[in-house]
Scaffold this motif. Structure first.
Motif, mmCIF file in Angstrom:
data_model
loop_
_atom_site.group_PDB
_atom_site.id
_atom_site.type_symbol
_atom_site.label_atom_id
_atom_site.label_comp_id
_atom_site.label_asym_id
_atom_site.label_seq_id
_atom_site.Cartn_x
_atom_site.Cartn_y
_atom_site.Cartn_z
ATOM 1 N N ILE B 94 0.832 -1.203 0.000
ATOM 2 C CA ILE B 94 0.000 0.000 0.000
ATOM 3 C C ILE B 94 0.865 1.251 0.000
ATOM 4 O O ILE B 94 0.629 2.189 -0.767
ATOM 5 C CB ILE B 94 -0.948 -0.013 1.226
ATOM 6 C CG1 ILE B 94 -2.022 -1.075 1.050
ATOM 7 C CG2 ILE B 94 -1.580 1.353 1.436
ATOM 8 C CD1 ILE B 94 -2.819 -1.359 2.307
ATOM 9 N N SER B 95 1.919 1.257 0.839
ATOM 10 C CA SER B 95 2.774 2.439 0.920
ATOM 11 C C SER B 95 3.474 2.705 -0.412
ATOM 12 O O SER B 95 3.529 3.842 -0.877
ATOM 13 C CB SER B 95 3.831 2.281 2.014
ATOM 14 O OG SER B 95 3.237 1.985 3.243
ATOM 15 N N VAL B 96 3.985 1.654 -1.029
ATOM 16 C CA VAL B 96 4.768 1.855 -2.250
ATOM 17 C C VAL B 96 3.875 2.255 -3.426
ATOM 18 O O VAL B 96 4.130 3.251 -4.105
ATOM 19 C CB VAL B 96 5.598 0.592 -2.585
ATOM 20 C CG1 VAL B 96 6.217 0.699 -3.972
ATOM 21 C CG2 VAL B 96 6.677 0.397 -1.538
ATOM 22 N N THR B 97 2.793 1.515 -3.680
ATOM 23 C CA THR B 97 1.942 1.862 -4.830
ATOM 24 C C THR B 97 1.254 3.208 -4.609
ATOM 25 O O THR B 97 1.181 4.028 -5.530
ATOM 26 C CB THR B 97 0.851 0.804 -5.074
ATOM 27 O OG1 THR B 97 0.247 0.493 -3.835
ATOM 28 C CG2 THR B 97 1.405 -0.443 -5.690
ATOM 29 N N GLY B 98 0.771 3.451 -3.384
ATOM 30 C CA GLY B 98 0.103 4.718 -3.101
ATOM 31 C C GLY B 98 1.042 5.891 -3.310
ATOM 32 O O GLY B 98 0.690 6.888 -3.929
ATOM 33 N N THR B 99 2.270 5.739 -2.826
ATOM 34 C CA THR B 99 3.252 6.818 -2.955
ATOM 35 C C THR B 99 3.626 7.035 -4.410
ATOM 36 O O THR B 99 3.703 8.169 -4.889
ATOM 37 C CB THR B 99 4.509 6.477 -2.135
ATOM 38 O OG1 THR B 99 4.132 6.310 -0.782
ATOM 39 C CG2 THR B 99 5.542 7.548 -2.242
ATOM 40 N N PHE B 100 3.835 5.933 -5.151
ATOM 41 C CA PHE B 100 4.229 6.057 -6.542
ATOM 42 C C PHE B 100 3.131 6.767 -7.349
ATOM 43 O O PHE B 100 3.413 7.702 -8.110
ATOM 44 C CB PHE B 100 4.502 4.662 -7.122
ATOM 45 C CG PHE B 100 4.905 4.681 -8.555
ATOM 46 C CD1 PHE B 100 6.183 5.063 -8.916
ATOM 47 C CD2 PHE B 100 3.997 4.338 -9.550
ATOM 48 C CE1 PHE B 100 6.558 5.109 -10.248
ATOM 49 C CE2 PHE B 100 4.362 4.374 -10.893
ATOM 50 C CZ PHE B 100 5.644 4.763 -11.228
ATOM 51 N N ASN B 102 0.783 8.739 -6.267
ATOM 52 C CA ASN B 102 0.671 10.118 -5.824
ATOM 53 C C ASN B 102 1.774 10.971 -6.438
ATOM 54 O O ASN B 102 1.531 12.071 -6.938
ATOM 55 C CB ASN B 102 0.763 10.151 -4.290
ATOM 56 C CG ASN B 102 0.489 11.524 -3.706
ATOM 57 O OD1 ASN B 102 0.066 12.420 -4.410
ATOM 58 N ND2 ASN B 102 0.729 11.677 -2.433
ATOM 59 N N LEU B 103 2.995 10.436 -6.471
ATOM 60 C CA LEU B 103 4.119 11.177 -7.048
ATOM 61 C C LEU B 103 3.879 11.465 -8.527
ATOM 62 O O LEU B 103 4.036 12.590 -8.998
ATOM 63 C CB LEU B 103 5.412 10.376 -6.868
ATOM 64 C CG LEU B 103 6.653 10.959 -7.531
ATOM 65 C CD1 LEU B 103 7.034 12.280 -6.889
ATOM 66 C CD2 LEU B 103 7.824 10.009 -7.454
ATOM 67 N N TYR B 218 6.241 12.379 2.639
ATOM 68 C CA TYR B 218 4.937 12.688 3.232
ATOM 69 C C TYR B 218 3.934 11.587 2.934
ATOM 70 O O TYR B 218 3.211 11.133 3.799
ATOM 71 C CB TYR B 218 4.418 14.027 2.701
ATOM 72 C CG TYR B 218 4.829 15.165 3.574
ATOM 73 C CD1 TYR B 218 6.128 15.645 3.536
ATOM 74 C CD2 TYR B 218 3.944 15.742 4.471
ATOM 75 C CE1 TYR B 218 6.529 16.662 4.349
ATOM 76 C CE2 TYR B 218 4.343 16.777 5.297
ATOM 77 C CZ TYR B 218 5.629 17.234 5.231
ATOM 78 O OH TYR B 218 6.027 18.232 6.053
ATOM 79 N N SER B 219 3.898 11.178 1.679
ATOM 80 C CA SER B 219 2.933 10.171 1.274
ATOM 81 C C SER B 219 3.226 8.851 1.978
ATOM 82 O O SER B 219 2.336 8.188 2.513
ATOM 83 C CB SER B 219 3.009 10.017 -0.249
ATOM 84 O OG SER B 219 2.191 8.991 -0.669
#
Lengths: 315, 291
Positions: B94-100, B102-103, B218-219
């Motif tokens: 979740i952290s990696v896909t969500g952050t990617f 969002n970026l 942040y994300s």
């Protein structure tokens, strides 16, 4: 946009109506719309439309199973006239926001200003000490251990050893302590993005401004702050204000974790808890939409008022 | 006492009173202790053996430090409902896909808002700024309805997709592009026939590395610290933070493991911040709100 197209646009704009010109510009910049589209579509689905939808639903009675029934202002009338706990929630939310918002803002600003003259390495270390609680997830639960209600809690234990207390106090189950304690913990986690923004803002101020100010007769650091520093970092001050105000309305999670839900005799019951009660547990969607919309109005109202005042300062 | 402020070009003599210096130092020390002591206490608790955790009178400092609480934590992880690696996978995924996502979405939108003059850009940016003025609590109820309609309740989508459109990252990225990507460089690329996408990717993006890093952090922090979500019911889809909160809710005997888990969970965002502090501060320099 080359100079040639610039010239062509300038000439042809006179022959067009505003709508025609806008349309032409939109077509010319269609890549820009493609670039913002993915973000904006999701942003509308998950942020803009929900606000509008909750305004609409707040005029209805809706339980997610049957069709919403239009009942106009009934939800709002019930909130203000028949729901005593909502009035407590509003009062607590306002007290919470009025204390934590300005205090965390001023703390962020003054600590950032005080550490600005430290050597860079030292400044980085002190920044970390002040900033760490805000990014460490649920670390604030340690306050529950510190203020634990039995004699093994460090605060109770220490106060009893010093003879100030003879019996342990149930800090988070006590009506008169729960709110101040939650405010202290909220403040402890509140030196966040606004704080970093102030540190950065102070760093970028042109040092020669201080030199010029010294020549002009600025005598001490407080005058320097008022006449040079604050006016120069006004954009950061605005940004920090917005984040502090929004944050000050958003500490519900900390209160739930520390004081439980519902808190003792609703002593720390905020609008956010009321929303959770009616939306997340009783499924009164219409009623809870009215609560969300009021919360939205409070947050955005406080922010717009404060940014308006700040933008006037020093003009 | 005159204090010298060195800058690259010259030295400025500042007027600083001794009284002020002392007062400020005292204030900073008191505040620093207030901020730092609870953090120290978590670490102390995580190192205390059971008899010290329940000692009367309670002591702040640990007498015989032990790592037993950490090993207990791992034993408890082995007893969980679904294999513990599943919770770790969920949080990382979740952290990696969500952050990617969002970026990617934020920087594309930030570039268009900062560097292309198109009708409506001010309107869109005002909306973004206004969204910083309220929290997600307000949209919770309506979003639950949206998620039900989309059929995303109890799927990863319900957590990941909304993370794509967090606005603080976009806001910081846009402000940073405004101040540190020179328009004339972009203009000359456009004159050379570079498409908007190519200009964005090959010229603007490399110039805003501090902003990317800030957005990523942040994300990532937000997703890493995410606990139970109202959209997720299946045990298989729950996060590490949730699993740990379940472990530590297991009663008095787990007080040590609870402190150990807090230390493990907070170590990640703090380490990330220590590494990237200078980049974040650089990004924040342009964070100001003008109007």
């Amino acid at each position: 946009m080359s100079q040639k197209t610039e010239a062509k646009r300038a000439v042809s704009r006179k022959d067009m109506t505003k709508a025609q010109w806008t349309w032409k510009e939109m077509k010319r910049n269609k890549t820009a719309y493609i670039m913002i589209a993915p973000f904006m579509i999701l942003f509308f689905i998950f942020t803009v439309i929900p606000v509008v939808l909750s305004l609409f639903l707040s005029f209805t009675s809706f339980n997610m199973l049957e069709m919403p029934k239009f009942i106009f202002m009934d939800n709002y009338i019930r909130l203000f006239l028949d729901d005593d706990i909502f009035i407590i929630a509003i009062k607590n939310t306002l007290i919470f926001a009025a204390i934590t918002g300005p205090t965390s803002y001023l703390l962020s600003l003054f600590i950032a200003w005080f550490i600005n003259e430290l050597a860079p390495k030292m400044r980085a270390l002190v920044t970390l000490v002040f900033y760490a609680p805000s990014i460490s997830g649920q670390v604030y639960l340690i306050w529950q251990t510190l203020f634990s209600g039995d004699a093994y809690g460090w605060v109770n234990g220490t106060l009893m050893r010093l003879g100030i207390l003879d019996a342990p106090v149930l800090w988070f189950q006590n009506e008169s302590y729960v709110m101040p304690l939650c405010i202290i913990v909220a403040l402890w986690t509140s030196l966040g993005t606004a704080f970093l923004s102030f540190i950065a803002g102070l760093q970028t101020i042109d040092k020669s401004l201080y030199e010029a100010a010294a020549v002009d007769g600025i005598r001490n650091r407080w005058q320097e702050l008022w006449y040079v520093t604050l006016p120069t970092m006004k954009p950061q001050l605005m940004f920090g204000a917005v984040l502090s105000i929004t944050g000050s309305f958003g500490f519900g999670g900390i209160v739930t974790a520390l004081a439980g839900f519902p808190s003792v005799n609703y002593a720390a019951h905020t609008i956010m808890h009321h929303l959770d009660d009616y939306g997340g547990q009783r499924w009164e969607v219409g009623y809870s939409s009215a609560i969300s919309f009021l919360l939205f109005l409070m947050m955005i109202g406080a922010n717009m008022a404060v940014t308006k005042i700040l933008s006037k300062v020093g003009q | 006492m005159p204090k010298k402020l060195r800058t690259r070009k010259h030295t400025v003599v500042l007027n600083r009173s001794v009284g002020g210096d002392v007062g400020i130092s005292i204030f900073l020390i008191i505040m620093g202790v207030f901020m730092f002591l609870p953090m120290v206490y978590v670490i102390m608790q995580s190192l205390k053996p059971l008899d010290e955790l329940w000692m009367f009178p309670p002591r702040f400092y640990v007498i015989k430090p032990t790592l037993k609480n950490f090993s207990d934590l791992f034993t408890l992880m082995g007893d969980s409902w679904v294999p513990f690696s599943r919770y770790i996978f969920n949080t990382v995924f979740i952290s990696v896909t969500g952050t990617f996502g969002n970026l990617l979405l934020s920087s594309m939108a930030a570039y268009a808002l900062a560097k292309i003059e198109f009708p409506g850009r001010n309107f869109f940016f005002q909306l973004i700024q206004k969204s910083l003025m309220f929290t997600a609590t307000v949209t919770g109820i309506a979003n639950f309805i949206t998620m039900s309609i989309l059929g995303w309740v109890d799927t990863y989508f319900a957590v990941i997709i909304p993370a794509f459109c967090t606005t603080l990252g976009l806001y910081l990225m846009k402000q940073f592009m405004d101040s540190s990507v020179s328009t004339s460089v972009l203009e000359s690329a456009r004159l050379d026939g570079s498409t908007e996408f190519r200009t964005f990717w090959t010229i603007a993006m490399p110039m805003v590395k501090p902003a990317w890093l800030t957005l990523i952090i942040y994300s990532f922090q937000g997703l890493w610290n995410a606990g139970a979500s109202i959209y997720i019911h299946s045990e298989q889809l729950k996060t590490l933070n949730y699993a740990i909160s379940q472990i530590v809710a297991g009663g008095i005997a787990r007080a040590g493991a609870a402190a150990a888990s807090t230390v493990v969970m907070m170590a990640v965002p703090i380490t990330v911040f220590v590494i990237s502090q200078s980049n974040i501060i650089e990004t924040m320099a342009s964070s100001g709100m003008k109007d």
